[in-house]
Design a protein around this motif. Structure first.
Motif, PDB file in Angstrom:
ATOM      1  N   GLY A  35       6.154   9.335  -8.003  1.00  0.00           N
ATOM      2  CA  GLY A  35       5.574   8.075  -7.555  1.00  0.00           C
ATOM      3  C   GLY A  35       4.258   7.788  -8.241  1.00  0.00           C
ATOM      4  N   GLU A  36       3.567   6.733  -7.790  1.00  0.00           N
ATOM      5  CA  GLU A  36       2.280   6.351  -8.357  1.00  0.00           C
ATOM      6  C   GLU A  36       1.161   7.134  -7.683  1.00  0.00           C
ATOM      7  OE1 GLU A  36       2.559   1.823  -9.867  1.00  0.00           O
ATOM      8  OE2 GLU A  36       2.247   2.075  -7.720  1.00  0.00           O
ATOM      9  N   TRP A  37       0.282   7.675  -8.508  1.00  0.00           N
ATOM     10  CA  TRP A  37      -0.853   8.428  -8.000  1.00  0.00           C
ATOM     11  C   TRP A  37      -2.106   7.558  -7.951  1.00  0.00           C
ATOM     12  CZ3 TRP A  37      -4.024  12.555 -10.978  1.00  0.00           C
ATOM     13  CH2 TRP A  37      -4.826  13.281 -10.085  1.00  0.00           C
ATOM     14  N   VAL A  38      -2.381   6.865  -9.043  1.00  0.00           N
ATOM     15  CA  VAL A  38      -3.560   6.018  -9.163  1.00  0.00           C
ATOM     16  C   VAL A  38      -3.132   4.711  -9.823  1.00  0.00           C
ATOM     17  CG1 VAL A  38      -5.849   5.820 -10.234  1.00  0.00           C
ATOM     18  CG2 VAL A  38      -5.099   8.020  -9.332  1.00  0.00           C
ATOM     19  N   THR A  39      -3.688   3.584  -9.353  1.00  0.00           N
ATOM     20  CA  THR A  39      -3.309   2.273  -9.876  1.00  0.00           C
ATOM     21  C   THR A  39      -4.544   1.422 -10.165  1.00  0.00           C
ATOM     22  OG1 THR A  39      -3.191   1.283  -7.678  1.00  0.00           O
ATOM     23  CG2 THR A  39      -1.180   2.309  -8.503  1.00  0.00           C
ATOM     24  N   LEU A  40      -4.362   0.405 -10.987  1.00  0.00           N
ATOM     25  CA  LEU A  40      -5.460  -0.527 -11.251  1.00  0.00           C
ATOM     26  C   LEU A  40      -5.643  -1.513 -10.109  1.00  0.00           C
ATOM     27  CD1 LEU A  40      -5.253  -1.346 -15.071  1.00  0.00           C
ATOM     28  CD2 LEU A  40      -7.087  -0.200 -13.837  1.00  0.00           C
ATOM     29  N   SER A  86      -0.682   2.121 -14.138  1.00  0.00           N
ATOM     30  CA  SER A  86      -0.754   3.151 -13.108  1.00  0.00           C
ATOM     31  C   SER A  86      -0.577   4.529 -13.717  1.00  0.00           C
ATOM     32  CB  SER A  86       0.302   2.917 -12.024  1.00  0.00           C
ATOM     33  OG  SER A  86       1.587   3.160 -12.509  1.00  0.00           O
ATOM     34  N   ILE A  87      -0.972   5.520 -12.947  1.00  0.00           N
ATOM     35  CA  ILE A  87      -0.779   6.905 -13.338  1.00  0.00           C
ATOM     36  C   ILE A  87       0.312   7.453 -12.437  1.00  0.00           C
ATOM     37  CG2 ILE A  87      -1.837   9.184 -13.440  1.00  0.00           C
ATOM     38  CD1 ILE A  87      -4.474   7.744 -14.094  1.00  0.00           C
ATOM     39  N   LYS A  88       1.406   7.856 -13.047  1.00  0.00           N
ATOM     40  CA  LYS A  88       2.573   8.345 -12.318  1.00  0.00           C
ATOM     41  C   LYS A  88       2.528   9.867 -12.230  1.00  0.00           C
ATOM     42  CE  LYS A  88       4.860   4.292 -12.793  1.00  0.00           C
ATOM     43  NZ  LYS A  88       4.875   3.329 -11.775  1.00  0.00           N
ATOM     44  N   MET A  89       3.029  10.391 -11.100  1.00  0.00           N
ATOM     45  CA  MET A  89       3.213  11.829 -10.949  1.00  0.00           C
ATOM     46  C   MET A  89       4.659  12.137 -11.294  1.00  0.00           C
ATOM     47  SD  MET A  89       1.047  12.549  -7.441  1.00  0.00           S
ATOM     48  CE  MET A  89       1.709  14.178  -7.243  1.00  0.00           C
TER      49      MET A  89
END
Length: 120
Positions: A35-40, A86-89
């Motif tokens: 999933g998404e870890w960090v997003t704009l 976004s940064i995905k895991m």
């Protein structure tokens, strides 16, 4: 709280309020997007703003689930990749049902300049 949207197959385990964590609802294969870890863009009014003026050029936010509750490990079972905004895991091994999902907070520094607190 339960998340089962497409490939996301995890939940927030708050059975121990001193260690709220993310766990797999079923086996997650290696090299699978968790999933998404960090997003704009913030996901809600509760999304934590990570911006550090001296280190970052973009207004990054933690996602409301993985970003807020995925715990740190120096030997995590996920890796992170910058994809679009976004940064995905991504799982880097098979994560078995019930296993906690970990991430290395230090990779944020490499990707977005945010210096996380890892002095546990």
């Amino acid at each position: 709280m339960l998340f089962r949207s497409g490939i996301m197959n995890y939940k927030i385990d708050n059975s121990d309020l001193n260690n709220i964590k993310i766990v797999a609802l079923s086996n997650i294969e290696s090299n699978t997007t968790v999933g998404e870890w960090v997003t704009l863009e913030p996901q809600s009014d509760e999304s934590r703003y990570l911006y550090q003026k001296e280190n970052m050029t973009e207004p990054w936010h933690e996602s409301d689930d993985l970003g807020r509750y995925a715990n740190h490990s120096n030997n995590p079972n996920t890796r992170v990749e910058l994809v679009d905004n976004s940064i995905k895991m991504i799982s880097n091994k098979i994560i078995v049902e019930g296993e906690e999902i970990f991430v290395d907070y230090n990779t944020l520094t490499e990707l977005i300049g945010y210096i996380p607190h890892t002095d546990f």
